[in-house]
Write a protein that holds these residues in place. Structure first.
Motif, PDB file in Angstrom:
ATOM      1  N   HIS A  78      39.721  34.109  27.757  1.00  0.00           N
ATOM      2  CA  HIS A  78      39.451  35.341  28.812  1.00  0.00           C
ATOM      3  C   HIS A  78      39.352  34.839  30.263  1.00  0.00           C
ATOM      4  O   HIS A  78      38.826  33.891  30.629  1.00  0.00           O
ATOM      5  N   TYR A  79      39.905  35.603  31.237  1.00  0.00           N
ATOM      6  CA  TYR A  79      39.958  35.169  32.518  1.00  0.00           C
ATOM      7  C   TYR A  79      40.039  36.474  33.407  1.00  0.00           C
ATOM      8  O   TYR A  79      40.755  37.502  32.788  1.00  0.00           O
ATOM      9  N   LYS A  80      39.746  36.344  34.452  1.00  0.00           N
ATOM     10  CA  LYS A  80      39.604  37.465  35.444  1.00  0.00           C
ATOM     11  C   LYS A  80      40.894  37.628  36.399  1.00  0.00           C
ATOM     12  O   LYS A  80      41.248  36.207  36.893  1.00  0.00           O
ATOM     13  N   VAL A  81      41.305  38.731  36.547  1.00  0.00           N
ATOM     14  CA  VAL A  81      42.462  38.696  37.797  1.00  0.00           C
ATOM     15  C   VAL A  81      41.717  39.714  38.742  1.00  0.00           C
ATOM     16  O   VAL A  81      41.005  40.563  38.657  1.00  0.00           O
ATOM     17  N   TYR A  82      42.112  39.469  40.048  1.00  0.00           N
ATOM     18  CA  TYR A  82      41.473  40.026  41.347  1.00  0.00           C
ATOM     19  C   TYR A  82      42.686  40.901  42.146  1.00  0.00           C
ATOM     20  O   TYR A  82      43.768  40.219  42.162  1.00  0.00           O
ATOM     21  N   GLU A  83      42.255  42.180  42.591  1.00  0.00           N
ATOM     22  CA  GLU A  83      43.305  42.705  43.468  1.00  0.00           C
ATOM     23  C   GLU A  83      42.422  43.442  44.626  1.00  0.00           C
ATOM     24  O   GLU A  83      41.182  43.606  44.409  1.00  0.00           O
ATOM     25  N   SER A  84      43.302  43.708  45.539  1.00  0.00           N
ATOM     26  CA  SER A  84      42.463  44.540  46.706  1.00  0.00           C
ATOM     27  C   SER A  84      42.277  45.784  46.323  1.00  0.00           C
ATOM     28  O   SER A  84      42.595  46.324  45.327  1.00  0.00           O
ATOM     29  N   ASN A  85      41.014  46.261  46.799  1.00  0.00           N
ATOM     30  CA  ASN A  85      40.304  47.480  46.503  1.00  0.00           C
ATOM     31  C   ASN A  85      40.338  48.480  47.536  1.00  0.00           C
ATOM     32  O   ASN A  85      39.758  49.387  47.644  1.00  0.00           O
ATOM     33  N   PHE A  86      41.584  48.432  48.647  1.00  0.00           N
ATOM     34  CA  PHE A  86      41.534  49.218  49.751  1.00  0.00           C
ATOM     35  C   PHE A  86      42.873  49.128  50.218  1.00  0.00           C
ATOM     36  O   PHE A  86      43.617  48.265  50.008  1.00  0.00           O
ATOM     37  N   GLU A  87      43.445  50.185  50.862  1.00  0.00           N
ATOM     38  CA  GLU A  87      44.539  50.262  51.508  1.00  0.00           C
ATOM     39  C   GLU A  87      44.815  49.777  52.931  1.00  0.00           C
ATOM     40  O   GLU A  87      45.639  48.965  53.239  1.00  0.00           O
ATOM     41  N   ALA A 128      42.059  33.394  39.817  1.00  0.00           N
ATOM     42  CA  ALA A 128      41.444  32.408  40.721  1.00  0.00           C
ATOM     43  C   ALA A 128      42.286  31.262  41.008  1.00  0.00           C
ATOM     44  O   ALA A 128      42.585  30.659  42.065  1.00  0.00           O
ATOM     45  N   LYS A 129      42.523  30.844  39.852  1.00  0.00           N
ATOM     46  CA  LYS A 129      43.549  29.592  39.907  1.00  0.00           C
ATOM     47  C   LYS A 129      44.827  29.725  40.487  1.00  0.00           C
ATOM     48  O   LYS A 129      45.329  29.014  41.444  1.00  0.00           O
ATOM     49  N   ASP A 139      32.920  45.370  48.843  1.00  0.00           N
ATOM     50  CA  ASP A 139      33.470  46.106  47.702  1.00  0.00           C
ATOM     51  C   ASP A 139      34.968  46.149  48.330  1.00  0.00           C
ATOM     52  O   ASP A 139      35.823  47.424  48.282  1.00  0.00           O
ATOM     53  N   LEU A 140      35.721  44.895  48.669  1.00  0.00           N
ATOM     54  CA  LEU A 140      36.969  45.020  49.037  1.00  0.00           C
ATOM     55  C   LEU A 140      37.832  44.382  47.933  1.00  0.00           C
ATOM     56  O   LEU A 140      39.257  44.529  48.121  1.00  0.00           O
ATOM     57  N   VAL A 141      37.413  44.099  46.857  1.00  0.00           N
ATOM     58  CA  VAL A 141      38.142  43.574  45.841  1.00  0.00           C
ATOM     59  C   VAL A 141      37.462  44.192  44.600  1.00  0.00           C
ATOM     60  O   VAL A 141      36.306  44.726  44.356  1.00  0.00           O
ATOM     61  N   THR A 142      38.395  44.142  43.504  1.00  0.00           N
ATOM     62  CA  THR A 142      38.112  44.416  42.068  1.00  0.00           C
ATOM     63  C   THR A 142      38.637  43.630  41.145  1.00  0.00           C
ATOM     64  O   THR A 142      39.495  42.768  41.392  1.00  0.00           O
ATOM     65  N   ASP A 143      37.987  43.534  39.876  1.00  0.00           N
ATOM     66  CA  ASP A 143      38.993  42.392  39.145  1.00  0.00           C
ATOM     67  C   ASP A 143      38.764  43.181  37.567  1.00  0.00           C
ATOM     68  O   ASP A 143      38.203  44.162  37.405  1.00  0.00           O
ATOM     69  N   HIS A 144      39.594  42.332  36.827  1.00  0.00           N
ATOM     70  CA  HIS A 144      39.893  42.905  35.592  1.00  0.00           C
ATOM     71  C   HIS A 144      39.823  41.897  34.851  1.00  0.00           C
ATOM     72  O   HIS A 144      40.633  40.690  35.191  1.00  0.00           O
ATOM     73  N   THR A 145      39.434  41.835  33.396  1.00  0.00           N
ATOM     74  CA  THR A 145      39.361  40.631  32.518  1.00  0.00           C
ATOM     75  C   THR A 145      40.620  40.899  31.501  1.00  0.00           C
ATOM     76  O   THR A 145      41.045  41.747  31.093  1.00  0.00           O
ATOM     77  N   LEU A 146      41.384  39.802  31.381  1.00  0.00           N
ATOM     78  CA  LEU A 146      42.342  39.624  30.774  1.00  0.00           C
ATOM     79  C   LEU A 146      42.473  38.560  29.570  1.00  0.00           C
ATOM     80  O   LEU A 146      41.295  37.825  29.632  1.00  0.00           O
ATOM     81  N   VAL A 147      42.984  38.530  28.399  1.00  0.00           N
ATOM     82  CA  VAL A 147      42.872  37.769  27.417  1.00  0.00           C
ATOM     83  C   VAL A 147      44.356  36.881  27.447  1.00  0.00           C
ATOM     84  O   VAL A 147      45.449  37.498  27.423  1.00  0.00           O
ATOM     85  N   ALA A 148      44.265  35.603  27.733  1.00  0.00           N
ATOM     86  CA  ALA A 148      45.278  34.546  27.536  1.00  0.00           C
ATOM     87  C   ALA A 148      45.948  34.662  26.124  1.00  0.00           C
ATOM     88  O   ALA A 148      45.190  34.831  25.023  1.00  0.00           O
ATOM     89  N   GLU A 149      47.039  33.992  25.991  1.00  0.00           N
ATOM     90  CA  GLU A 149      47.630  34.160  24.606  1.00  0.00           C
ATOM     91  C   GLU A 149      46.719  33.014  23.695  1.00  0.00           C
ATOM     92  O   GLU A 149      46.784  33.246  22.493  1.00  0.00           O
ATOM     93  N   ASP A 150      46.092  31.899  24.226  1.00  0.00           N
ATOM     94  CA  ASP A 150      45.233  31.177  23.547  1.00  0.00           C
ATOM     95  C   ASP A 150      43.779  31.823  23.128  1.00  0.00           C
ATOM     96  O   ASP A 150      42.928  31.256  22.683  1.00  0.00           O
ATOM     97  N   GLY A 151      43.637  32.927  23.402  1.00  0.00           N
ATOM     98  CA  GLY A 151      42.315  33.934  23.164  1.00  0.00           C
ATOM     99  C   GLY A 151      41.248  33.826  24.339  1.00  0.00           C
ATOM    100  O   GLY A 151      40.368  34.095  24.337  1.00  0.00           O
TER     101      GLY A 151
END
Length: 116
Positions: free
Chosen positions: A72-81, A33-34, A58-70
């Motif tokens: 958690h944050y989400k990244v978003y991507e398109s869910n359609f072509e 989001a940032k 349902d046009l986006v999907t998200d995944h939770t990632l872990v930063a180096e400092d521990g």
């Protein structure tokens, strides 16, 4: 799901200038989001509202990632072509094409051909 929503609701969502900017950014690469706020020159609350709107259809999907400092944050991507808007029998239709892997698509087709 987007197929259950009215054409007006879907067109209003993808017709929103900020939502289109967010979609354009996440169609290239997943973004937090940032990152979206910086790339699209939008406030963070505006980004979250648009992601919420897009997620409702349902046009986006998200995944939770872990930063180096521990943290958690989400990244978003398109869910359609792609989307296609057509006029059939004096009525507008929206078709959203999603990326599916071949084994899943084959299984779905098999199930449709052999209902039990």
């Amino acid at each position: 799901m987007a197929e259950d929503k009215s054409i007006e609701e879907i067109l209003d969502t993808i017709g929103d200038q900020h939502a289109r900017r967010v979609l354009a950014a996440i169609s290239r690469d997943p973004h937090s989001a940032k990152e979206l706020a910086e790339e699209c020159d939008l406030s963070l609350p505006t980004v979250y509202r648009r992601i919420e709107m897009l997620d409702e259809y349902d046009l986006v999907t998200d995944h939770t990632l872990v930063a180096e400092d521990g943290n958690h944050y989400k990244v978003y991507e398109s869910n359609f072509e792609s989307t296609v808007i057509s006029l059939e029998d004096q009525e507008y239709k929206v078709r959203i094409y999603r990326e599916e892997n071949l084994p899943d698509r084959f299984g779905q087709l098999w199930d449709e051909l052999n209902p039990e």
